[in-house]
Design a protein around this motif. Structure first.
Motif, PDB file in Angstrom:
ATOM      1  N   SER A   1      -6.914  -8.934  -2.285  1.00  0.00           N
ATOM      2  CA  SER A   1      -6.375  -7.759  -1.812  1.00  0.00           C
ATOM      3  C   SER A   1      -7.674  -7.274  -1.008  1.00  0.00           C
ATOM      4  N   LEU A   2      -7.607  -6.908   0.221  1.00  0.00           N
ATOM      5  CA  LEU A   2      -8.593  -6.506   1.169  1.00  0.00           C
ATOM      6  C   LEU A   2      -8.488  -5.124   1.367  1.00  0.00           C
ATOM      7  N   ASP A   3      -9.826  -4.490   1.302  1.00  0.00           N
ATOM      8  CA  ASP A   3      -9.865  -2.863   1.817  1.00  0.00           C
ATOM      9  C   ASP A   3      -9.900  -2.897   3.175  1.00  0.00           C
ATOM     10  N   LEU A   4      -9.271  -1.738   3.574  1.00  0.00           N
ATOM     11  CA  LEU A   4      -9.324  -1.596   5.268  1.00  0.00           C
ATOM     12  C   LEU A   4     -10.117  -0.429   5.463  1.00  0.00           C
ATOM     13  N   GLY A   5     -10.242   0.565   4.842  1.00  0.00           N
ATOM     14  CA  GLY A   5     -10.913   1.682   5.096  1.00  0.00           C
ATOM     15  C   GLY A   5     -12.379   1.747   5.534  1.00  0.00           C
ATOM     16  N   PRO A   6     -13.253   2.724   5.868  1.00  0.00           N
ATOM     17  CA  PRO A   6     -14.364   2.564   6.040  1.00  0.00           C
ATOM     18  C   PRO A   6     -15.168   2.277   4.850  1.00  0.00           C
TER      19      PRO A   6
ATOM     20  N   LYS B   1     -24.676  -2.191   0.604  1.00  0.00           N
ATOM     21  CA  LYS B   1     -25.714  -2.307   1.175  1.00  0.00           C
ATOM     22  C   LYS B   1     -25.831  -1.854   2.690  1.00  0.00           C
ATOM     23  N   GLU B   2     -25.193  -2.501   3.392  1.00  0.00           N
ATOM     24  CA  GLU B   2     -25.053  -1.917   4.835  1.00  0.00           C
ATOM     25  C   GLU B   2     -23.785  -1.293   4.795  1.00  0.00           C
ATOM     26  N   GLY B   3     -23.840   0.030   5.232  1.00  0.00           N
ATOM     27  CA  GLY B   3     -22.759   0.861   5.402  1.00  0.00           C
ATOM     28  C   GLY B   3     -21.981   0.462   6.979  1.00  0.00           C
ATOM     29  N   GLY B   4     -20.809   0.725   6.964  1.00  0.00           N
ATOM     30  CA  GLY B   4     -20.430   0.286   8.357  1.00  0.00           C
ATOM     31  C   GLY B   4     -18.935   0.793   8.639  1.00  0.00           C
ATOM     32  N   GLY B   5     -18.558   0.720   9.764  1.00  0.00           N
ATOM     33  CA  GLY B   5     -17.367   1.312  10.200  1.00  0.00           C
ATOM     34  C   GLY B   5     -16.074   0.400   9.404  1.00  0.00           C
ATOM     35  N   ALA B   6     -14.974   0.606   9.660  1.00  0.00           N
ATOM     36  CA  ALA B   6     -13.949  -0.132   9.291  1.00  0.00           C
ATOM     37  C   ALA B   6     -13.836  -1.282   9.661  1.00  0.00           C
ATOM     38  N   PRO B   7     -13.247  -2.505   8.773  1.00  0.00           N
ATOM     39  CA  PRO B   7     -13.151  -3.793   9.417  1.00  0.00           C
ATOM     40  C   PRO B   7     -12.171  -3.855  10.628  1.00  0.00           C
ATOM     41  N   THR B   8     -12.406  -4.741  11.499  1.00  0.00           N
ATOM     42  CA  THR B   8     -11.242  -4.917  12.585  1.00  0.00           C
ATOM     43  C   THR B   8     -10.513  -6.237  12.543  1.00  0.00           C
ATOM     44  N   SER B   9     -11.197  -7.392  11.586  1.00  0.00           N
ATOM     45  CA  SER B   9     -10.341  -8.409  11.641  1.00  0.00           C
ATOM     46  C   SER B   9     -10.443  -8.938  10.182  1.00  0.00           C
ATOM     47  N   LEU B  10      -9.595 -10.076  10.049  1.00  0.00           N
ATOM     48  CA  LEU B  10      -9.717 -10.641   8.638  1.00  0.00           C
ATOM     49  C   LEU B  10     -10.975 -11.010   8.293  1.00  0.00           C
TER      50      LEU B  10
ATOM     51  N   SER C   1      -2.713   2.049   9.682  1.00  0.00           N
ATOM     52  CA  SER C   1      -1.803   1.089  10.580  1.00  0.00           C
ATOM     53  C   SER C   1      -2.951   0.578  11.449  1.00  0.00           C
ATOM     54  N   THR C   2      -4.301   0.614  11.275  1.00  0.00           N
ATOM     55  CA  THR C   2      -5.386   0.198  12.225  1.00  0.00           C
ATOM     56  C   THR C   2      -4.819  -1.223  12.483  1.00  0.00           C
ATOM     57  N   PHE C   3      -5.259  -1.714  13.618  1.00  0.00           N
ATOM     58  CA  PHE C   3      -4.915  -3.363  13.923  1.00  0.00           C
ATOM     59  C   PHE C   3      -6.148  -4.108  13.393  1.00  0.00           C
ATOM     60  N   ILE C   4      -5.778  -5.049  12.565  1.00  0.00           N
ATOM     61  CA  ILE C   4      -6.508  -6.208  11.987  1.00  0.00           C
ATOM     62  C   ILE C   4      -6.269  -7.450  12.657  1.00  0.00           C
ATOM     63  N   SER C   5      -7.416  -7.968  13.439  1.00  0.00           N
ATOM     64  CA  SER C   5      -6.973  -9.302  13.773  1.00  0.00           C
ATOM     65  C   SER C   5      -6.928 -10.391  12.923  1.00  0.00           C
ATOM     66  N   PHE C   6      -6.137 -11.612  12.926  1.00  0.00           N
ATOM     67  CA  PHE C   6      -6.222 -12.439  12.063  1.00  0.00           C
ATOM     68  C   PHE C   6      -6.017 -13.804  12.947  1.00  0.00           C
ATOM     69  N   PRO C   7      -6.586 -14.888  12.446  1.00  0.00           N
ATOM     70  CA  PRO C   7      -6.547 -16.108  13.430  1.00  0.00           C
ATOM     71  C   PRO C   7      -5.548 -16.972  12.926  1.00  0.00           C
ATOM     72  N   GLU C   8      -5.131 -17.844  13.765  1.00  0.00           N
ATOM     73  CA  GLU C   8      -4.101 -18.989  13.584  1.00  0.00           C
ATOM     74  C   GLU C   8      -4.545 -20.085  12.589  1.00  0.00           C
TER      75      GLU C   8
ATOM     76  N   THR D   1      -0.376 -10.453  17.178  1.00  0.00           N
ATOM     77  CA  THR D   1      -0.423  -9.295  17.471  1.00  0.00           C
ATOM     78  C   THR D   1       0.138  -8.454  16.621  1.00  0.00           C
ATOM     79  N   SER D   2       1.029  -8.892  15.488  1.00  0.00           N
ATOM     80  CA  SER D   2       1.876  -7.881  14.784  1.00  0.00           C
ATOM     81  C   SER D   2       0.628  -7.138  13.770  1.00  0.00           C
ATOM     82  N   GLU D   3       1.182  -6.101  12.980  1.00  0.00           N
ATOM     83  CA  GLU D   3       0.193  -5.555  12.194  1.00  0.00           C
ATOM     84  C   GLU D   3      -0.265  -6.227  11.055  1.00  0.00           C
TER      85      GLU D   3
END
Lengths: 512, 93
Positions: free
Chosen positions: A312-317, A330-339, A400-407, A491-493
């Motif tokens: 299970s992967l967190d998506l929030g900031p 350790k490193e703060g950061g924005g929300a993730p955008t990819s898997l 509902s943010t877009f998270i890209s994931f590879p084939e 490109t699906s959610e």
């Protein structure tokens, strides 16, 4: 060519029996003991030119090894009049009087038994053999002469599923499971045998596979499956909208418990798994998650390994998101955008904070520590759950943010031996022990199913994209199945992502 | 006596394991079926009484060239690993 040997071989067998062949086979073709292997290593050389390759043969009449390519075994046969030789690579018999290899049923049986014994002595499981139908299977094939051929545009294996009233969560998980390649192979190969076929969920799944691959195109109604799930996982009972992820885990759990109950030894164990369970669910879905807690005072590491079915992967900031892993990183950061972002974050060492002091096993004091999760053992099917539903005391919402994931996905960077190497100092010998086989293993995965949730938290609808026949994609929306492009999938959610390992390793104790 | 890499692998049983792995990989990638078809064709053309040697002479180069590079690479890597591992063991004892 018959498998009754030749007159020369039969004469030899009549005089000396099968023992000479058996001895040569068990020592020099497939060595059945360590002693034999040492003998083979030292003495399997051409007596004339000392080569160990070039199709080495052993004389069946006396102790002589000779290679075929340079004609040394032929020479021996001619001068000594020893006209039978055994090929040391495959164990076939060469008759110089007939001028070719001959097959003998009796000796083939000996050879087969020796292979099994060799495999056993090396704990390699069973060696591969081409399929030979049993008498029963020959009967079945004769009785059912119609063969089904899968052509490129065939839609076999695709069937819609009727929605029984908010059961799209079940339908999409069933679609994903039915199109899991290894699970399909297991069930279509009739590997599940059951003493209690009426109440068994595994049997129901097994018959589902039959239905999907029967060639019938009408949508299926899963009332029996639904009922069985309701009986076995009570918290899912009722006609309410359920979470597909929860349903997925519950289904695996029910299947696993069923298999465990009536378990039989699986002939091909795919790899070690931390559950020590041989059931097909664990063979396919279970991985091992390593957790390293490092004491900040003495750098002592305490390591535990837990089995997992999904991640299970967190998506929030990064800072202050909900859930149990809310500690500051350790490193703060924005929300993730990819898997990959998500996985990187998942396997990053996190500081547990000053309020969560843990007793260190090494220095026996309560200290601040860091915790890091890494992949110790990868499952064959890696299932990722993007936590799009956030439940907190303030509000429940859907992210509902877009998270890209590879084939194609390579999990190597998230393996324990890799991650620990870069970060905290793992014990050097531990590193070596893992590195030996893990460093060269292939950890590439390819996407085969994606489950999407459309709509809001209160009312929504689940659909699934599934891959069929290597690279064709289809969208399964309850009873509707439509062709999809890879682009639509990527490109699906994305709510649940299913990846299948590309290369499988064999054997539990396999040395290879 | 100095042991050759070949002997080292035979002794440890690694060679049997690697051979088995190769066998399965070749089945998986369809190589075995391909070569089988080639052999069938040749037998059809040349008659049933073709000898093993004659068949081998006609098939070998075609069959070799059809072995996928990934399979070769994997085997090479694994052979290297096994030899290194055996070397380590020798150092320890």
């Amino acid at each position: 060519m018959s498998d009754h040997g030749c007159i020369h071989l039969n004469n030899f067998k009549a005089a000396k029996g099968i023992q000479p062949y058996k001895v040569i086979h068990s020592f020099f073709v497939t060595s059945t003991s360590n002693e034999a292997r040492v003998r083979k290593a030292v003495s399997c050389l051409c007596h004339t030119c000392k080569s160990y390759k070039d199709r080495l043969h052993s004389c069946l009449h006396c102790i002589f090894f000779g290679c075929y390519v340079k004609g040394h075994i032929q020479e021996h046969a001619k001068t000594k009049k020893h006209f039978l030789a055994v090929d040391l690579c495959y164990g076939n018999i060469l008759c110089f009087q007939c001028g070719d290899y001959v097959y003998d049923r009796e000796l083939l049986v000996v050879a087969k038994a020796q292979w099994s014994e060799t495999a056993k002595s090396l704990s390699l499981g069973e060696f591969y053999r081409t399929w030979e139908p049993s008498l029963y299977e020959v009967e079945l094939l004769k009785k059912n002469p119609r063969r089904r051929r899968v052509v490129e545009n065939s839609t076999i294996g695709l069937r819609g599923l009727i929605n029984l009233g908010s059961t799209c969560f079940m339908n999409c998980i069933v679609q994903a499971l039915i199109h899991t390649p290894l699970l399909r192979d297991y069930f279509l190969a009739d590997r599940h045998h059951c003493p209690q076929p009426n109440r068994c969920l595994v049997c129901e799944v097994s018959s589902l596979f039959q239905e999907f691959y029967s060639g019938n195109k009408a949508p299926l109604i899963l009332h029996k499956l639904l009922h069985l799930i309701w009986t076995h996982a009570r918290h899912l009972a009722g006609y309410e909208q359920q979470d597909a992820h929860e349903f997925f885990i519950a289904t695996l759990d029910v299947l696993h418990r069923h298999c465990e109950q009536y378990s039989q030894v699986a002939p091909l164990i795919v790899k070690d798994n931390p559950h020590h369970c041989n059931c097909i669910i664990d063979q396919i879905f279970t991985g091992g998650l390593q957790s390293d807690v490092v004491c900040q005072a003495c750098n002592g590491v305490s390591t535990t390994i837990d089995p997992f079915w999904d991640i299970s992967l967190d998506l929030g900031p990064t800072a202050g998101s909900g859930g149990p892993s809310s500690g500051l990183s350790k490193e703060g950061g924005g929300a993730p955008t990819s898997l990959l972002d998500c996985l990187e974050r998942f396997t990053r060492a996190e500081h547990l904070g000053s309020s969560a002091k843990i007793k260190c096993n090494n220095c026996q004091t309560y200290q601040e520590s860091t915790k890091q999760l890494t992949m110790k053992q990868l499952p064959i099917v890696a299932s990722f759950h993007l936590k799009r539903f956030e439940h907190s005391s303030i509000q429940d919402k859907k992210i509902s943010t877009f998270i890209s994931f590879p084939e194609q996905l390579d999990m190597t960077p998230f393996m324990s031996h890799r991650r620990n190497g870069n970060n905290n100092s793992a014990a050097p010998n531990g590193l070596h022990k893992n590195g030996e086989d893990a460093a060269f293993s292939d950890n590439r995965y390819s996407l085969f199913a994606v489950i999407n949730h459309e709509g809001s938290l209160e009312t929504g609808h689940y659909t699934a994209f599934i891959r069929q026949q290597r690279d064709q994609w289809f969208k399964c929306d309850d009873h509707l199945i439509t062709r999809a492009r890879l682009k639509d999938v990527l490109t699906s959610e994305g709510y649940l992502l299913f990846y299948h390992k590309q290369i499988l390793e064999y054997g539990r104790n396999s040395k290879v | 006596m100095k042991t050759s890499p070949h002997q080292t692998l035979v002794k440890a049983g690694d060679r049997d394991g690697l051979k088995e792995l190769l066998r399965r990989r070749l089945v998986e990638c369809g190589w075995r079926d391909e070569v089988k078809l080639i052999c069938k064709e040749i037998i059809k053309e040349n008659g049933q009484d073709i000898t093993y040697d004659a068949l081998l002479a006609m098939v070998t180069s075609r069959a070799r060239s059809r072995v996928p590079d990934v399979v070769k690479k994997e085997l090479l890597q694994k052979i290297k690993n096994q030899l290194l591992a055996q070397e380590e063991k020798l150092k320890l004892t």
